[in-house]
Design a protein around this motif. Structure first.
Motif, mmCIF file in Angstrom:
data_model
loop_
_atom_site.group_PDB
_atom_site.id
_atom_site.type_symbol
_atom_site.label_atom_id
_atom_site.label_comp_id
_atom_site.label_asym_id
_atom_site.label_seq_id
_atom_site.Cartn_x
_atom_site.Cartn_y
_atom_site.Cartn_z
ATOM 1 N N LYS A 1 0.828 -1.207 0.000
ATOM 2 C CA LYS A 1 0.000 0.000 0.000
ATOM 3 C C LYS A 1 0.864 1.258 0.000
ATOM 4 N N ARG A 2 1.964 1.214 0.717
ATOM 5 C CA ARG A 2 2.847 2.379 0.781
ATOM 6 C C ARG A 2 3.483 2.658 -0.582
ATOM 7 N N SER B 1 -0.290 3.272 -3.881
ATOM 8 C CA SER B 1 -1.462 3.696 -3.114
ATOM 9 C C SER B 1 -2.784 3.344 -3.787
ATOM 10 N N THR C 1 -6.103 -1.772 -3.381
ATOM 11 C CA THR C 1 -6.951 -2.090 -2.237
ATOM 12 C C THR C 1 -6.342 -3.330 -1.585
ATOM 13 N N LYS D 1 -1.511 -4.163 12.586
ATOM 14 C CA LYS D 1 -2.312 -2.929 12.674
ATOM 15 C C LYS D 1 -1.452 -1.766 13.164
ATOM 16 N N ALA E 1 0.606 -0.636 10.246
ATOM 17 C CA ALA E 1 -0.207 0.112 9.283
ATOM 18 C C ALA E 1 -0.419 1.546 9.753
ATOM 19 N N GLN E 2 -0.680 1.716 11.052
ATOM 20 C CA GLN E 2 -0.863 3.058 11.600
ATOM 21 C C GLN E 2 0.438 3.851 11.537
ATOM 22 N N GLN F 1 0.924 4.990 8.127
ATOM 23 C CA GLN F 1 -0.220 5.732 7.602
ATOM 24 C C GLN F 1 -0.778 5.092 6.337
ATOM 25 N N THR F 2 -1.008 3.780 6.419
ATOM 26 C CA THR F 2 -1.576 3.036 5.303
ATOM 27 C C THR F 2 -2.947 2.498 5.687
ATOM 28 N N ASN F 3 -3.873 2.604 4.767
ATOM 29 C CA ASN F 3 -5.243 2.180 4.998
ATOM 30 C C ASN F 3 -5.438 0.762 4.482
ATOM 31 N N THR G 1 -7.393 -3.267 5.164
ATOM 32 C CA THR G 1 -8.492 -3.985 5.792
ATOM 33 C C THR G 1 -7.951 -5.288 6.355
#
Length: 279
Positions: free
Chosen positions: A127-128, A131, A134, A149, A152-153, A156-158, A160
């Motif tokens: 994701k980084r 972007s 999904t 998690k 990910a925080q 700063q990656t969104n 699921t």
């Protein structure tokens, strides 16, 4: 005592325990977030009381065989720092090659899954670095998911996150994928005699070992591929260096239309099994 003298003393203790002398130096650099240049600049300085207390406690842990990454709380991956602890496997450098192989062949805006995410390094890095993706990240255990998690925080990656065995969470939620990457447990129990005590005594066994000569989790995923993959989806598995031929045969026997590639890493060990899914 100077930083150099303290490190030299720790190096002698490491050698006496059968470890590399350099471990003592690596430990200091990681603890203080120093580069080698920083160390050279300060090695003759008197070590501060705060640094000495921090380092000596860390050395005690190192001399028990605990991995440096668990002591310092992070592992570097593609130049970025990621949290790791005893709840997850320490990512290996070879996995960087697996990630780049996957990313370079993956269309933008794809829906992808990292199955058996552990610390989340693959999912977060995907994701980084792209972007538009999904990204789903799944694991059987709550502990690794908590670490993932946090990573990910931190980056700063969104993402699921899903919890469950192999592809079951994707089946349950009706998720269809354009890409699947996985570095699952793939070591057979018989191979434990070849592994170091540092790995066996400190890293989570559920992230290392699998039945069927290490192929059990691959089989579980491969059997469910028709129910989660879109046509032309890219699948990339990290493998043990002796598993390429057996996994290729398994996949091509189940799905004769699929052509499987076995790819070697920079050390010329088989490291990747990859294929495009044909619906």
């Amino acid at each position: 005592m100077s930083y150099k003298e303290v490190v030299q003393a720790a190096s002698k203790k490491a050698i006496a325990k059968g470890y590399e002398a350099k471990r003592a130096e690596w430990l200091l650099l990681d603890l203080l977030d120093w580069s080698l240049t920083d160390y050279v600049m300060h090695m003759q300085d008197e070590m501060t009381t705060q640094h000495e207390q921090l380092y000596q406690h860390a050395v005690e842990r190192m001399l028990t065989g605990e991995p440096i990454q668990y002591i310092t709380g992070f592992q570097s991956f593609l130049g970025e720092k990621f949290q790791v602890d005893e709840r997850c496997l320490i990512p290996r450098p070879e996995t960087e090659e697996v990630l780049m192989y996957f990313l370079e062949r993956l269309p933008k805006q794809s829906v992808v899954a990292d199955v058996g995410t552990g610390s989340g390094i693959l999912a977060v890095s995907l994701k980084r670095m792209e972007s538009s993706l999904t990204v789903y990240a799944s694991d059987l255990y709550e502990g690794p998911l908590e670490v993932a998690k946090t990573n990910a925080q931190r980056h700063q990656t969104n993402l699921t996150f899903l919890q469950g065995s192999d592809l079951d969470p994707y089946l349950e939620q009706g998720i269809r994928l354009d890409g699947l990457i996985s570095n699952p447990p793939y070591i057979d129990e018989s191979e434990s005699v070849l592994m170091t005590d540092t790995v066996l005594e400190h890293e989570p066994h559920q992230a290392l070992f699998a039945d069927e000569q290490g192929l059990a989790i691959y089989r579980a995923m491969v059997e469910k591929l028709p129910y989660v993959l879109n046509d032309q989806a890219l699948v990339v598995f990290e493998i043990g260096y002796q598993q390429g031929a057996a996994l290729k045969e398994m996949i091509e026997t189940m799905y004769p239309k699929v052509q499987v590639d076995v790819v070697a890493d920079i050390n010329q060990n088989d490291r990747i099994v990859a294929f495009k899914w044909l619906a």
